[in-house]
Design a protein around this motif. Structure first.
Motif, PDB file in Angstrom:
ATOM      1  N   SER A  64       0.822  -1.212   0.000  1.00  0.00           N
ATOM      2  CA  SER A  64       0.000   0.000   0.000  1.00  0.00           C
ATOM      3  C   SER A  64       0.856   1.262   0.000  1.00  0.00           C
ATOM      4  O   SER A  64       0.418   2.313  -0.445  1.00  0.00           O
ATOM      5  N   ALA A  65       2.083   1.170   0.508  1.00  0.00           N
ATOM      6  CA  ALA A  65       2.977   2.326   0.564  1.00  0.00           C
ATOM      7  C   ALA A  65       4.190   2.099  -0.320  1.00  0.00           C
ATOM      8  O   ALA A  65       5.314   2.440   0.037  1.00  0.00           O
ATOM      9  N   LEU A  66       3.983   1.535  -1.482  1.00  0.00           N
ATOM     10  CA  LEU A  66       5.075   1.134  -2.353  1.00  0.00           C
ATOM     11  C   LEU A  66       5.961   2.301  -2.763  1.00  0.00           C
ATOM     12  O   LEU A  66       7.181   2.179  -2.808  1.00  0.00           O
ATOM     13  N   GLU A  67       5.364   3.458  -3.042  1.00  0.00           N
ATOM     14  CA  GLU A  67       6.177   4.600  -3.475  1.00  0.00           C
ATOM     15  C   GLU A  67       7.098   5.106  -2.363  1.00  0.00           C
ATOM     16  O   GLU A  67       8.123   5.716  -2.636  1.00  0.00           O
ATOM     17  N   ASP A  68       6.759   4.823  -1.107  1.00  0.00           N
ATOM     18  CA  ASP A  68       7.632   5.212   0.001  1.00  0.00           C
ATOM     19  C   ASP A  68       8.900   4.356   0.055  1.00  0.00           C
ATOM     20  O   ASP A  68       9.909   4.771   0.610  1.00  0.00           O
ATOM     21  N   PHE A  69       8.840   3.158  -0.521  1.00  0.00           N
ATOM     22  CA  PHE A  69       9.943   2.220  -0.429  1.00  0.00           C
ATOM     23  C   PHE A  69      10.690   2.007  -1.740  1.00  0.00           C
ATOM     24  O   PHE A  69      11.618   1.215  -1.792  1.00  0.00           O
ATOM     25  N   MET A  70      10.309   2.695  -2.797  1.00  0.00           N
ATOM     26  CA  MET A  70      10.925   2.452  -4.101  1.00  0.00           C
ATOM     27  C   MET A  70      12.404   2.837  -4.145  1.00  0.00           C
ATOM     28  O   MET A  70      13.173   2.244  -4.886  1.00  0.00           O
ATOM     29  N   ASP A  71      12.826   3.807  -3.380  1.00  0.00           N
ATOM     30  CA  ASP A  71      14.216   4.256  -3.410  1.00  0.00           C
ATOM     31  C   ASP A  71      15.143   3.422  -2.535  1.00  0.00           C
ATOM     32  O   ASP A  71      16.354   3.571  -2.603  1.00  0.00           O
ATOM     33  N   GLU A  72      14.580   2.542  -1.719  1.00  0.00           N
ATOM     34  CA  GLU A  72      15.399   1.767  -0.787  1.00  0.00           C
ATOM     35  C   GLU A  72      15.994   0.553  -1.493  1.00  0.00           C
ATOM     36  O   GLU A  72      15.367  -0.069  -2.328  1.00  0.00           O
ATOM     37  N   LYS A  73      17.207   0.231  -1.127  1.00  0.00           N
ATOM     38  CA  LYS A  73      17.919  -0.896  -1.719  1.00  0.00           C
ATOM     39  C   LYS A  73      17.921  -2.072  -0.748  1.00  0.00           C
ATOM     40  O   LYS A  73      17.915  -1.877   0.464  1.00  0.00           O
ATOM     41  N   PRO A  74      17.983  -3.313  -1.277  1.00  0.00           N
ATOM     42  CA  PRO A  74      18.012  -4.461  -0.370  1.00  0.00           C
ATOM     43  C   PRO A  74      19.319  -4.513   0.424  1.00  0.00           C
ATOM     44  O   PRO A  74      20.372  -4.111  -0.065  1.00  0.00           O
ATOM     45  N   MET A  75      19.220  -4.998   1.640  1.00  0.00           N
ATOM     46  CA  MET A  75      20.349  -5.187   2.550  1.00  0.00           C
ATOM     47  C   MET A  75      21.044  -3.881   2.955  1.00  0.00           C
ATOM     48  O   MET A  75      22.191  -3.900   3.387  1.00  0.00           O
ATOM     49  N   VAL A  76      20.367  -2.740   2.804  1.00  0.00           N
ATOM     50  CA  VAL A  76      20.909  -1.457   3.245  1.00  0.00           C
ATOM     51  C   VAL A  76      19.925  -0.879   4.277  1.00  0.00           C
ATOM     52  O   VAL A  76      18.769  -0.628   3.950  1.00  0.00           O
ATOM     53  N   PRO A  77      20.343  -0.673   5.512  1.00  0.00           N
ATOM     54  CA  PRO A  77      19.441  -0.147   6.534  1.00  0.00           C
ATOM     55  C   PRO A  77      18.951   1.265   6.194  1.00  0.00           C
ATOM     56  O   PRO A  77      19.671   2.061   5.608  1.00  0.00           O
ATOM     57  N   PHE A  78      17.710   1.544   6.559  1.00  0.00           N
ATOM     58  CA  PHE A  78      17.136   2.873   6.390  1.00  0.00           C
ATOM     59  C   PHE A  78      16.170   3.133   7.534  1.00  0.00           C
ATOM     60  O   PHE A  78      15.841   2.235   8.292  1.00  0.00           O
ATOM     61  N   LYS A  79      15.752   4.376   7.682  1.00  0.00           N
ATOM     62  CA  LYS A  79      14.809   4.760   8.732  1.00  0.00           C
ATOM     63  C   LYS A  79      13.415   4.893   8.130  1.00  0.00           C
ATOM     64  O   LYS A  79      13.215   5.617   7.164  1.00  0.00           O
ATOM     65  N   MET A  80      12.430   4.182   8.703  1.00  0.00           N
ATOM     66  CA  MET A  80      11.054   4.239   8.242  1.00  0.00           C
ATOM     67  C   MET A  80      10.284   5.177   9.163  1.00  0.00           C
ATOM     68  O   MET A  80      10.314   5.032  10.381  1.00  0.00           O
ATOM     69  N   LYS A  81       9.602   6.155   8.590  1.00  0.00           N
ATOM     70  CA  LYS A  81       8.873   7.152   9.370  1.00  0.00           C
ATOM     71  C   LYS A  81       7.503   6.606   9.744  1.00  0.00           C
ATOM     72  O   LYS A  81       6.771   6.089   8.906  1.00  0.00           O
ATOM     73  N   LEU A  82       7.145   6.732  11.010  1.00  0.00           N
ATOM     74  CA  LEU A  82       5.850   6.301  11.492  1.00  0.00           C
ATOM     75  C   LEU A  82       4.874   7.470  11.488  1.00  0.00           C
ATOM     76  O   LEU A  82       5.247   8.616  11.258  1.00  0.00           O
ATOM     77  N   SER A  83       3.615   7.163  11.784  1.00  0.00           N
ATOM     78  CA  SER A  83       2.587   8.201  11.755  1.00  0.00           C
ATOM     79  C   SER A  83       2.777   9.241  12.856  1.00  0.00           C
ATOM     80  O   SER A  83       2.335  10.371  12.719  1.00  0.00           O
ATOM     81  N   ASN A  84       3.420   8.878  13.952  1.00  0.00           N
ATOM     82  CA  ASN A  84       3.615   9.829  15.043  1.00  0.00           C
ATOM     83  C   ASN A  84       4.892  10.648  14.882  1.00  0.00           C
ATOM     84  O   ASN A  84       5.258  11.403  15.771  1.00  0.00           O
ATOM     85  N   GLY A  85       5.583  10.502  13.759  1.00  0.00           N
ATOM     86  CA  GLY A  85       6.766  11.289  13.479  1.00  0.00           C
ATOM     87  C   GLY A  85       8.078  10.617  13.840  1.00  0.00           C
ATOM     88  O   GLY A  85       9.133  11.069  13.440  1.00  0.00           O
ATOM     89  N   LYS A  86       8.006   9.532  14.599  1.00  0.00           N
ATOM     90  CA  LYS A  86       9.224   8.820  14.966  1.00  0.00           C
ATOM     91  C   LYS A  86       9.736   8.017  13.773  1.00  0.00           C
ATOM     92  O   LYS A  86       8.993   7.669  12.875  1.00  0.00           O
ATOM     93  N   LYS A  87      11.014   7.711  13.805  1.00  0.00           N
ATOM     94  CA  LYS A  87      11.619   6.889  12.764  1.00  0.00           C
ATOM     95  C   LYS A  87      12.205   5.645  13.397  1.00  0.00           C
ATOM     96  O   LYS A  87      12.867   5.722  14.430  1.00  0.00           O
ATOM     97  N   ILE A  88      11.927   4.497  12.776  1.00  0.00           N
ATOM     98  CA  ILE A  88      12.468   3.239  13.275  1.00  0.00           C
ATOM     99  C   ILE A  88      13.367   2.626  12.209  1.00  0.00           C
ATOM    100  O   ILE A  88      13.134   2.807  11.018  1.00  0.00           O
TER     101      ILE A  88
END
Length: 95
Positions: A64-88
């Motif tokens: 459902s959020a495919l466009e949010d993940f299109m720039d991410e590469k496999p096996m490379v860590p990134f920060k995912m933004k949550l609805s409350n503004g935090k990043k995990i």
């Protein structure tokens, strides 16, 4: 000793109730994501179902959020933004 047993019984009862409500909330958020009309509602429902521990919500959320993940590469860590503004931290292991 008797007070300790009562306290432990109450503790374990409350933990079982919390676990039950968490499972119900996860299922309810998944249904919200499936029945949503807008894209933002769908992402919100699946994201919260995923955070509540629903295993099936992972793929639904990513699709459902495919466009949010299109720039991410496999096996490379990134920060995912949550609805409350935090990043995990997150990582894709495969496409």
């Amino acid at each position: 000793m008797e007070k300790l047993i009562i306290v432990l019984l109450v503790f374990f009862y409350l933990m079982s109730r919390i676990s039950t409500w968490k499972k119900r909330a996860a299922a309810a958020f998944l249904v919200v994501g499936q029945r949503a009309i807008t894209k933002e509602e769908r992402k919100w429902g699946y994201r919260n179902a995923l955070r509540a521990g629903e295993k099936k919500a992972e793929r639904f959320y990513v699709y459902s959020a495919l466009e949010d993940f299109m720039d991410e590469k496999p096996m490379v860590p990134f920060k995912m933004k949550l609805s409350n503004g935090k990043k995990i931290p997150a990582i894709f292991i495969d496409y």
